[in-house]
Design a protein around this motif. Structure first.
Motif, PDB file in Angstrom:
ATOM      1  N   ILE A 238      55.895  57.350  45.343  1.00  0.00           N
ATOM      2  CA  ILE A 238      54.482  57.392  46.065  1.00  0.00           C
ATOM      3  C   ILE A 238      54.123  58.621  46.596  1.00  0.00           C
ATOM      4  O   ILE A 238      54.060  59.383  46.637  1.00  0.00           O
ATOM      5  N   LEU A 239      55.493  58.750  47.776  1.00  0.00           N
ATOM      6  CA  LEU A 239      55.244  59.339  48.955  1.00  0.00           C
ATOM      7  C   LEU A 239      55.714  60.508  48.194  1.00  0.00           C
ATOM      8  O   LEU A 239      55.090  61.829  48.329  1.00  0.00           O
ATOM      9  N   ARG A 241      54.346  61.632  45.169  1.00  0.00           N
ATOM     10  CA  ARG A 241      53.319  61.820  43.808  1.00  0.00           C
ATOM     11  C   ARG A 241      52.399  62.432  45.230  1.00  0.00           C
ATOM     12  O   ARG A 241      51.355  63.658  44.597  1.00  0.00           O
ATOM     13  N   LYS A 242      52.688  61.699  46.447  1.00  0.00           N
ATOM     14  CA  LYS A 242      51.493  62.183  47.228  1.00  0.00           C
ATOM     15  C   LYS A 242      51.609  64.123  48.118  1.00  0.00           C
ATOM     16  O   LYS A 242      50.839  64.872  48.028  1.00  0.00           O
ATOM     17  N   TRP A 243      52.931  64.472  48.022  1.00  0.00           N
ATOM     18  CA  TRP A 243      53.419  65.666  48.370  1.00  0.00           C
ATOM     19  C   TRP A 243      52.934  66.566  47.573  1.00  0.00           C
ATOM     20  O   TRP A 243      52.548  67.497  47.511  1.00  0.00           O
ATOM     21  N   ARG A 244      53.059  66.119  46.074  1.00  0.00           N
ATOM     22  CA  ARG A 244      52.825  67.375  45.468  1.00  0.00           C
ATOM     23  C   ARG A 244      51.432  67.448  45.140  1.00  0.00           C
ATOM     24  O   ARG A 244      51.297  68.378  44.906  1.00  0.00           O
ATOM     25  N   ASN A 245      50.915  66.390  45.004  1.00  0.00           N
ATOM     26  CA  ASN A 245      49.362  66.290  45.190  1.00  0.00           C
ATOM     27  C   ASN A 245      48.865  67.482  46.185  1.00  0.00           C
ATOM     28  O   ASN A 245      47.837  67.972  45.885  1.00  0.00           O
ATOM     29  N   ARG A 246      49.100  67.228  47.509  1.00  0.00           N
ATOM     30  CA  ARG A 246      48.729  67.872  48.624  1.00  0.00           C
ATOM     31  C   ARG A 246      49.281  69.633  48.264  1.00  0.00           C
ATOM     32  O   ARG A 246      48.295  70.373  48.395  1.00  0.00           O
TER      33      ARG A 246
END
Length: 252
Positions: A238-239, A241-246
């Motif tokens: 999850i972390l 994916r969030k980092w990749r989206n940002r």
């Protein structure tokens, strides 16, 4: 009037180790021959309890006794070890009863040890030490000088220790000669582990199924033991994916 001897006139006898002692060669005929018998025998039996009962009955008949006993029970076999002391004259009869009435003899080892020469040598040295002990004691009664008294007392103490050691050795040899020792091992192989029980397909199939189930259970339990890591992996995903989206938004 008889004057007392001075310190210089009192001559201490040499300790027994430095004197010319009797030679055991000519005196060996006075001592009966000392032969120590011993034996080891390993027997495969069908029923250990039944074999043990037969042994106990034979021990009573031959005035023998059981000195020590050890029993073990594993998946492959039952094993009973016994240390037996038997009068020297009944040694052969007891061994013969084991050969004939218990089971299949796997191994057997019988030996004798002639300790006549050692027994004779220790006896003669003991006699010499006892003689010199009496001389030291007589000399102690006549001595008046403190230095001589202390020296004589020390010699007496050393002699008494050596005499006790020699007596103990003779007693030990006499016991070994009078009572022979037999190390008996009884073995009962369990049918499950015998060669014949694993020839059949059914037996091997059941063993394979049981082994497979045990391996499966072990695998599941192994996974369960790693449960903290199983919880951390989703969080890391999850972390990530969030980092990749940002990162994508920042590029846009």
């Amino acid at each position: 009037m008889i004057s007392e001897k001075s310190e210089a006139e009192i001559a201490l006898p040499n300790p027994p180790n430095s004197i010319q002692e009797k030679e055991p060669s000519n005196d060996s005929q006075k001592i009966a021959q000392k032969i120590i018998k011993s034996g080891r025998i390993e027997i495969e039996v069908g029923d250990i309890n039944k074999a043990q009962k037969i042994i106990i009955d034979n021990l009573k008949k031959l005035n023998a006794y059981k000195q020590a006993e050890f029993f073990s029970n594993s998946e492959e076999q039952e094993m009973l070890k016994m240390t037996i002391r038997v009068p020297n004259e009944n040694f052969d009869n007891l061994l013969q009863s084991m050969d004939e009435g218990l089971g299949n003899v796997i191994s057997k080892n019988v030996g004798t040890d002639d300790v006549t020469e050692e027994y004779t040598d220790v006896s003669i040295r003991l006699e010499n030490k006892l003689t010199y002990l009496e001389k030291y004691r007589d000399l102690l009664k006549k001595s008046t000088n403190t230095k001589d008294i202390l020296e004589i007392q020390e010699n007496i103490r050393n002699l008494e220790e050596e005499i006790e050691s020699s007596k103990g050795r003779l007693k030990f040899i006499d016991d070994k000669v009078k009572y022979s020792t037999i190390e008996l091992t009884l073995i009962k192989n369990k049918p499950r582990n015998s060669v014949t029980s694993k020839i059949g397909f059914g037996s091997q199939f059941v063993d394979s199924v049981a082994e497979g189930w045990n391996n499966f259970v072990g695998f599941i339990l192994g996974l369960i033991s790693y449960w903290p890591f199983l919880l951390i992996i989703p969080i890391l995903i999850i972390l990530f994916r969030k980092w990749r989206n940002r990162k994508r938004k920042s590029k846009d």
